[in-house]
Motif scaffolding. Structure first.
Motif, PDB file in Angstrom:
ATOM      1  N   PHE A  24       0.831  -1.205   0.000  1.00  0.00           N
ATOM      2  CA  PHE A  24       0.000   0.000   0.000  1.00  0.00           C
ATOM      3  C   PHE A  24       0.866   1.256   0.000  1.00  0.00           C
ATOM      4  N   TYR A  25       1.915   1.228   0.800  1.00  0.00           N
ATOM      5  CA  TYR A  25       2.792   2.393   0.878  1.00  0.00           C
ATOM      6  C   TYR A  25       3.492   2.640  -0.456  1.00  0.00           C
ATOM      7  N   LEU A  26       4.026   1.572  -1.066  1.00  0.00           N
ATOM      8  CA  LEU A  26       4.688   1.719  -2.365  1.00  0.00           C
ATOM      9  C   LEU A  26       3.711   2.163  -3.443  1.00  0.00           C
ATOM     10  N   LEU A  27       2.464   1.680  -3.344  1.00  0.00           N
ATOM     11  CA  LEU A  27       1.444   2.121  -4.300  1.00  0.00           C
ATOM     12  C   LEU A  27       1.185   3.622  -4.165  1.00  0.00           C
ATOM     13  N   GLY A  28       1.158   4.103  -2.917  1.00  0.00           N
ATOM     14  CA  GLY A  28       0.976   5.537  -2.704  1.00  0.00           C
ATOM     15  C   GLY A  28       2.131   6.343  -3.271  1.00  0.00           C
ATOM     16  N   LEU A  29       3.365   5.853  -3.041  1.00  0.00           N
ATOM     17  CA  LEU A  29       4.522   6.549  -3.599  1.00  0.00           C
ATOM     18  C   LEU A  29       4.487   6.561  -5.117  1.00  0.00           C
ATOM     19  N   PHE A  30       4.125   5.418  -5.697  1.00  0.00           N
ATOM     20  CA  PHE A  30       4.049   5.346  -7.156  1.00  0.00           C
ATOM     21  C   PHE A  30       2.981   6.305  -7.689  1.00  0.00           C
ATOM     22  N   SER A  31       1.830   6.361  -7.003  1.00  0.00           N
ATOM     23  CA  SER A  31       0.766   7.273  -7.437  1.00  0.00           C
ATOM     24  C   SER A  31       1.240   8.719  -7.372  1.00  0.00           C
ATOM     25  N   ASN A  32       1.987   9.041  -6.309  1.00  0.00           N
ATOM     26  CA  ASN A  32       2.505  10.401  -6.163  1.00  0.00           C
ATOM     27  C   ASN A  32       3.437  10.755  -7.316  1.00  0.00           C
ATOM     28  N   GLN A  33       4.395   9.864  -7.590  1.00  0.00           N
ATOM     29  CA  GLN A  33       5.351  10.137  -8.664  1.00  0.00           C
ATOM     30  C   GLN A  33       4.666  10.175 -10.026  1.00  0.00           C
ATOM     31  N   TYR A  34       3.728   9.272 -10.237  1.00  0.00           N
ATOM     32  CA  TYR A  34       3.032   9.247 -11.525  1.00  0.00           C
ATOM     33  C   TYR A  34       2.189  10.515 -11.706  1.00  0.00           C
ATOM     34  N   SER A  35       1.540  10.945 -10.620  1.00  0.00           N
ATOM     35  CA  SER A  35       0.742  12.168 -10.707  1.00  0.00           C
ATOM     36  C   SER A  35       1.622  13.364 -11.030  1.00  0.00           C
ATOM     37  N   LYS A  36       2.783  13.435 -10.374  1.00  0.00           N
ATOM     38  CA  LYS A  36       3.705  14.522 -10.671  1.00  0.00           C
ATOM     39  C   LYS A  36       4.126  14.495 -12.136  1.00  0.00           C
ATOM     40  N   LYS A  37       4.390  13.314 -12.641  1.00  0.00           N
ATOM     41  CA  LYS A  37       4.820  13.198 -14.032  1.00  0.00           C
ATOM     42  C   LYS A  37       3.722  13.641 -14.983  1.00  0.00           C
ATOM     43  N   VAL A  38       2.487  13.214 -14.720  1.00  0.00           N
ATOM     44  CA  VAL A  38       1.363  13.579 -15.589  1.00  0.00           C
ATOM     45  C   VAL A  38       1.108  15.077 -15.535  1.00  0.00           C
ATOM     46  N   VAL A  39       1.085  15.632 -14.305  1.00  0.00           N
ATOM     47  CA  VAL A  39       0.834  17.067 -14.155  1.00  0.00           C
ATOM     48  C   VAL A  39       1.941  17.873 -14.821  1.00  0.00           C
ATOM     49  N   THR A  40       3.190  17.428 -14.642  1.00  0.00           N
ATOM     50  CA  THR A  40       4.312  18.129 -15.267  1.00  0.00           C
ATOM     51  C   THR A  40       4.183  18.139 -16.780  1.00  0.00           C
TER      52      THR A  40
END
Length: 577
Positions: A24-40
């Protein structure tokens, strides 16, 4: 709690829930990084679109300004002023100056980028402006090598329209007059997006092709202020982008850089990284919340598991670890574990009843092994061996005696000291070779031995000990007992599919059919308590007990004469180590 942690099953459950929490924690980190990438990426696309729009607007403004200046330069009024200024009265000069100044003012109003616009008359050394003073004198004007657009790094952009046009360059004073407008860099940046200087949505900068910053006063206002490191990074990137028309920056702040070929400058739109990372800070708090939640769930799960699973299992384990008869579980629970306790107590009762049967079975098995050893150490074989030692000693054949005694000692050592349940086939064949050497010494050339080559894989198989030597001994003692010369024994060891095969053939007189049936019946008899036990019968009993009903001994007459005995161990290759 300490005993609970020592339980392997509890550790597995704890590791499982820990793994889930980590996932769950790694999924949250991945979601954070992926969201940053998409928003960027979305922000960069919007920046590129804005930069393209601003470029088009600026080029349209400059094209419009050039067209207005060109139209003005072609006006006959300017030619009249240029040719007849000295012949005009003061009133005519004033009227001409006012009319031309008004036209220049109209151009300036229509083009917000223009700070000032003037007409320079080279012959009369006068200039007429859109502002005040409307008329002025000048000594010399820089014609910028007759280029329409000139970049002044310290001030801005000069746009000049010359009259007449199309004259060869390199000649002095070939221009009668020119119309020149001045566009400050600050006004250009404000024109591109006037709101950027009042907000933190970014900043537009202008650079020349050598990476020099053209935009002044970038530290003023309330908006975004890039640091020197970012400005240097932009400058270095422009220097190495001679053939590029557009590129992006993501190293520090975000930047969309586009080259305006008509003007010959770079427009750089910078967007602060904090505008992206701050909104995404929610995901960091979400990850922290997930981590805290996972830890809380982990503790609750461990406590709950200890109460409903670990403690009941601990009772069963403690009962099973008891060394005395008092390992029954006394508990009044009515749940699933209560039923397990009842079944466990019944199982213990049944186990006690079966223990006597097991002891009896073990006793019978040990008796069979004891009879096997008794059969292997037959008196007549021992007597014959001793007699051979005596005969060789009598004739003083010392080396033969030493070799014979060595094999004889190894033979008896193997059958008396080997207590392993399973041995390597290589060890069993070593014991057989000792036996064959003893028999070859005894029979000399009377009996010839032929052993096929054994595969290395077969040598590494593990089988029960003392199975193959009695089969070979049977060929000596029964198959070839009446052969005076040219006796032959053939030994094969191999795998057929998953079955281990040990086959012994001899060229003796064979066995009559009636006797053969009797021997086969005796071999497959389940009663091992008979007083007279054939060696093959004992082997059959051991093999069927160890390897199952599909394993055993097969005995038949050979078509060429003699007997063939085959030992088959089903699935023995599963013992391969």
């Amino acid at each position: 709690m300490k005993k609970m942690l020592n339980m392997k099953s509890f550790k597995k459950m704890i590791l499982l829930i820990l793994l889930i929490c980590v996932c769950f924690y790694l999924l949250g980190l991945f979601s954070n990084q992926y969201s940053k990438k998409v928003v960027t990426e979305k922000i960069m696309e919007q920046m590129d679109v804005k930069a393209e729009v601003w470029k088009d607007d600026l080029e349209q403004q400059i094209d419009s300004l050039l067209l207005a200046q060109s139209n003005l330069s072609q006006d006959t009024k300017l030619s009249e002023i240029n040719l007849t200024w000295e012949y005009m009265t003061q009133y005519e000069q004033y009227r001409s100056t006012v009319e031309l100044s008004e036209r220049l003012r109209e151009i300036k109003v229509l083009h917000s980028l223009v700070e000032s616009i003037k007409v320079y008359f080279e012959n009369t050394k006068i200039s007429i402006s859109s502002g005040y003073p409307m008329k002025d004198y000048f000594e010399k004007i820089d014609f910028f090598e007759y280029n329409q657009i000139k970049i002044d790094r310290d001030r801005g952009i000069y746009i000049t329209t010359y009259f007449p046009v199309g004259m060869p360059k390199g000649k002095e004073n070939h221009t009668a007059y020119c119309v020149r407008s001045y566009l400050p860099f600050a006004d250009i940046c404000n024109f591109l997006n006037p709101d950027l200087y009042r907000t933190k949505d970014g900043l537009v900068l202008l650079y020349d092709t050598k990476g020099n910053l053209l935009s002044p006063n970038i530290s003023g206002g309330k908006g975004f202020k890039p640091d020197k490191e970012m400005l240097t990074l932009v400058s270095e990137k422009i220097k190495v982008s001679e053939n590029d028309e557009q590129f992006r920056l993501k190293e520090k702040d975000y930047g969309s850089c586009i080259y305006m070929d008509d003007i010959g400058i770079w427009m750089v739109y910078l967007y602060p990284r904090d505008n992206v990372t701050q909104p995404l800070g929610f995901f960091n708090f979400l990850n922290l919340g997930l981590t805290v939640l996972a830890v809380i769930l982990f503790v609750l799960y461990a406590s709950y598991t200890n109460h409903i699973i670990a403690k009941p299992l601990g009772k069963i384990i403690r009962a099973m670890e008891q060394q005395k008869d008092s390992y029954m579980i006394v508990d009044k629970q009515k749940d699933e574990f209560g039923k397990i306790y009842d079944r466990y107590n019944h199982m213990i009762d049944d186990m006690k009843k079966l223990m006597s049967d097991k002891i009896e079975a073990q006793y019978q098995s040990k008796m069979a092994e004891f009879r096997q050893l008794q059969y292997q150490i037959q008196p007549h074989f021992l007597y014959n061996s001793i007699f051979m030692i005596y005969r060789m000693a009598k004739y003083d054949e010392n080396e033969e005696i030493a070799e014979y005694t060595k094999h004889l000692g190894q033979y008896y050592q193997y059958i008396t000291k080997n207590t392993d349940s399973f041995v390597k086939m290589e060890q069993e064949m070593g014991h057989l070779k000792n036996y064959l050497y003893i028999q070859e010494t005894r029979f000399g050339n009377r009996i010839r031995i032929e052993v096929d080559e054994i595969n290395d894989h077969v040598k590494n198989l593990y089988i029960a000990p003392m199975l193959i030597q009695p089969i070979v001994e049977n060929a000596y003692e029964h198959g070839l007992k009446d052969i005076a010369a040219d006796g032959w024994i053939h030994i094969q060891v191999m795998l057929e599919g998953e079955d281990f095969i040990f086959r012994v053939e001899d060229n003796g007189i064979g066995i009559p059919d009636r006797e053969l049936k009797r021997i086969q019946a005796q071999i497959y008899s389940t009663d091992i308590g008979l007083i007279e036990v054939h060696g093959l019968t004992n082997i059959q009993a051991r093999v069927s007990s160890i390897y199952g009903k599909d394993s055993g001994i097969e005995i038949d007459n050979r078509p060429e004469g003699g007997v063939q005995i085959t030992l088959r161990l089903a699935g023995v290759n599963l013992k391969n180590v």
